[in-house]
Scaffold this motif. Sequence first.
Motif, PDB file in Angstrom:
ATOM      1  N   ASP A   1       0.826  -1.206   0.000  1.00 35.04           N
ATOM      2  CA  ASP A   1       0.000   0.000   0.000  1.00 35.04           C
ATOM      3  C   ASP A   1       0.866   1.265   0.000  1.00 35.04           C
ATOM      4  O   ASP A   1       0.627   2.203   0.752  1.00 35.04           O
ATOM      5  N   GLY A   2       1.920   1.263  -0.820  1.00 36.18           N
ATOM      6  CA  GLY A   2       2.808   2.422  -0.913  1.00 36.18           C
ATOM      7  C   GLY A   2       3.585   2.696   0.361  1.00 36.18           C
ATOM      8  O   GLY A   2       4.037   3.814   0.603  1.00 36.18           O
ATOM      9  N   GLY A   3       3.739   1.675   1.191  1.00 35.22           N
ATOM     10  CA  GLY A   3       4.473   1.836   2.450  1.00 35.22           C
ATOM     11  C   GLY A   3       3.572   2.148   3.632  1.00 35.22           C
ATOM     12  O   GLY A   3       4.053   2.316   4.745  1.00 35.22           O
ATOM     13  N   ARG A   4       2.262   2.201   3.416  1.00 32.86           N
ATOM     14  CA  ARG A   4       1.330   2.540   4.506  1.00 32.86           C
ATOM     15  C   ARG A   4       0.840   1.311   5.276  1.00 32.86           C
ATOM     16  O   ARG A   4       0.124   1.451   6.265  1.00 32.86           O
ATOM     17  N   THR A   5       1.190   0.109   4.798  1.00 36.69           N
ATOM     18  CA  THR A   5       0.858  -1.119   5.519  1.00 36.69           C
ATOM     19  C   THR A   5       2.146  -1.923   5.679  1.00 36.69           C
ATOM     20  O   THR A   5       2.880  -2.124   4.713  1.00 36.69           O
ATOM     21  N   LEU A   6       2.396  -2.356   6.911  1.00 34.03           N
ATOM     22  CA  LEU A   6       3.620  -3.086   7.217  1.00 34.03           C
ATOM     23  C   LEU A   6       3.295  -4.430   7.857  1.00 34.03           C
ATOM     24  O   LEU A   6       2.368  -4.538   8.662  1.00 34.03           O
ATOM     25  N   LEU A   7       4.097  -5.431   7.523  1.00 26.66           N
ATOM     26  CA  LEU A   7       4.105  -6.691   8.257  1.00 26.66           C
ATOM     27  C   LEU A   7       5.363  -6.637   9.114  1.00 26.66           C
ATOM     28  O   LEU A   7       6.463  -6.435   8.588  1.00 26.66           O
ATOM     29  N   VAL A   8       5.186  -6.778  10.422  1.00 27.44           N
ATOM     30  CA  VAL A   8       6.252  -6.478  11.369  1.00 27.44           C
ATOM     31  C   VAL A   8       6.442  -7.621  12.355  1.00 27.44           C
ATOM     32  O   VAL A   8       5.470  -8.170  12.882  1.00 27.44           O
TER      33      VAL A   8
ATOM     34  N   GLU B   1       7.909 -11.651  21.389  1.00 25.98           N
ATOM     35  CA  GLU B   1       7.885 -11.346  19.959  1.00 25.98           C
ATOM     36  C   GLU B   1       6.641 -11.917  19.297  1.00 25.98           C
ATOM     37  O   GLU B   1       6.208 -13.020  19.626  1.00 25.98           O
ATOM     38  N   MET B   2       6.054 -11.147  18.392  1.00 25.94           N
ATOM     39  CA  MET B   2       4.876 -11.603  17.661  1.00 25.94           C
ATOM     40  C   MET B   2       4.852 -10.962  16.278  1.00 25.94           C
ATOM     41  O   MET B   2       5.424  -9.897  16.073  1.00 25.94           O
ATOM     42  N   ARG B   3       4.186 -11.636  15.368  1.00 24.50           N
ATOM     43  CA  ARG B   3       4.038 -11.109  14.007  1.00 24.50           C
ATOM     44  C   ARG B   3       2.799 -10.225  13.984  1.00 24.50           C
ATOM     45  O   ARG B   3       1.715 -10.667  14.366  1.00 24.50           O
ATOM     46  N   THR B   4       2.970  -8.994  13.553  1.00 24.22           N
ATOM     47  CA  THR B   4       1.871  -8.032  13.571  1.00 24.22           C
ATOM     48  C   THR B   4       1.755  -7.314  12.227  1.00 24.22           C
ATOM     49  O   THR B   4       2.716  -7.232  11.468  1.00 24.22           O
ATOM     50  N   LYS B   5       0.561  -6.790  11.992  1.00 24.15           N
ATOM     51  CA  LYS B   5       0.308  -5.963  10.815  1.00 24.15           C
ATOM     52  C   LYS B   5       0.013  -4.555  11.321  1.00 24.15           C
ATOM     53  O   LYS B   5      -0.703  -4.386  12.313  1.00 24.15           O
ATOM     54  N   TRP B   6       0.575  -3.564  10.681  1.00 26.07           N
ATOM     55  CA  TRP B   6       0.353  -2.157  11.021  1.00 26.07           C
ATOM     56  C   TRP B   6      -0.142  -1.442   9.774  1.00 26.07           C
ATOM     57  O   TRP B   6       0.434  -1.629   8.697  1.00 26.07           O
ATOM     58  N   SER B   7      -1.177  -0.642   9.904  1.00 28.91           N
ATOM     59  CA  SER B   7      -1.627   0.176   8.773  1.00 28.91           C
ATOM     60  C   SER B   7      -1.816   1.610   9.254  1.00 28.91           C
ATOM     61  O   SER B   7      -2.190   1.847  10.410  1.00 28.91           O
ATOM     62  N   PHE B   8      -1.538   2.535   8.357  1.00 23.39           N
ATOM     63  CA  PHE B   8      -1.498   3.954   8.696  1.00 23.39           C
ATOM     64  C   PHE B   8      -2.394   4.760   7.780  1.00 23.39           C
ATOM     65  O   PHE B   8      -2.415   4.538   6.571  1.00 23.39           O
ATOM     66  N   THR B   9      -3.116   5.719   8.374  1.00 26.29           N
ATOM     67  CA  THR B   9      -3.903   6.688   7.630  1.00 26.29           C
ATOM     68  C   THR B   9      -3.256   8.043   7.867  1.00 26.29           C
ATOM     69  O   THR B   9      -2.990   8.421   9.014  1.00 26.29           O
ATOM     70  N   VAL B  10      -2.996   8.756   6.782  1.00 25.55           N
ATOM     71  CA  VAL B  10      -2.313  10.051   6.866  1.00 25.55           C
ATOM     72  C   VAL B  10      -3.291  11.149   6.463  1.00 25.55           C
ATOM     73  O   VAL B  10      -4.018  11.012   5.482  1.00 25.55           O
ATOM     74  N   ASP B  11      -3.310  12.240   7.240  1.00 24.87           N
ATOM     75  CA  ASP B  11      -4.234  13.339   6.937  1.00 24.87           C
ATOM     76  C   ASP B  11      -3.641  14.298   5.905  1.00 24.87           C
ATOM     77  O   ASP B  11      -2.496  14.130   5.460  1.00 24.87           O
ATOM     78  N   ASP B  12      -4.412  15.302   5.522  1.00 24.24           N
ATOM     79  CA  ASP B  12      -3.983  16.254   4.494  1.00 24.24           C
ATOM     80  C   ASP B  12      -2.775  17.079   4.915  1.00 24.24           C
ATOM     81  O   ASP B  12      -2.056  17.616   4.078  1.00 24.24           O
ATOM     82  N   ALA B  13      -2.557  17.190   6.224  1.00 25.13           N
ATOM     83  CA  ALA B  13      -1.412  17.958   6.720  1.00 25.13           C
ATOM     84  C   ALA B  13      -0.140  17.109   6.792  1.00 25.13           C
ATOM     85  O   ALA B  13       0.910  17.581   7.200  1.00 25.13           O
TER      86      ALA B  13
END
Length: 108
Positions: free
Chosen positions: A69-76, A85-97
């Motif tokens: 997703d253009g770097g906005r979703t990570l498998l970590v 330790e655990m396998r996690t998914k991170w996703s990010f929403t970025v605002d207009d600023a």
Amino acid sequence: MSIQVNRLADPLVRAFVTAVNAHDKDAFNALLAPGATMADDGSDRDVADWTEREIFSCNGHMDVESESDGGRTLLVSYRNDTWGEMRTKWSFTVDDAGRISRFETGQA
């Protein structure tokens, strides 16, 4: 095999991972939009409380395995002193600023 943090595609997400791994609360908070929200395993959490408990007070660390997703979703591969330790998914929403308005994490 993990991706070097400085090679992550999205500069804001790169700064987020860098701040987490450096345990730099000020840098981390500067990336968040006013009123930013987050969820853990599908449940909304208080950002300040959760990040203190799950990242800053217990040496949270992110090893990024892959991004999409253009770097906005990570498998970590995420670890801290509380849960190990655990396998996690991170996703990010970025605002207009250009700040993170929401992030979601959970077991992958």
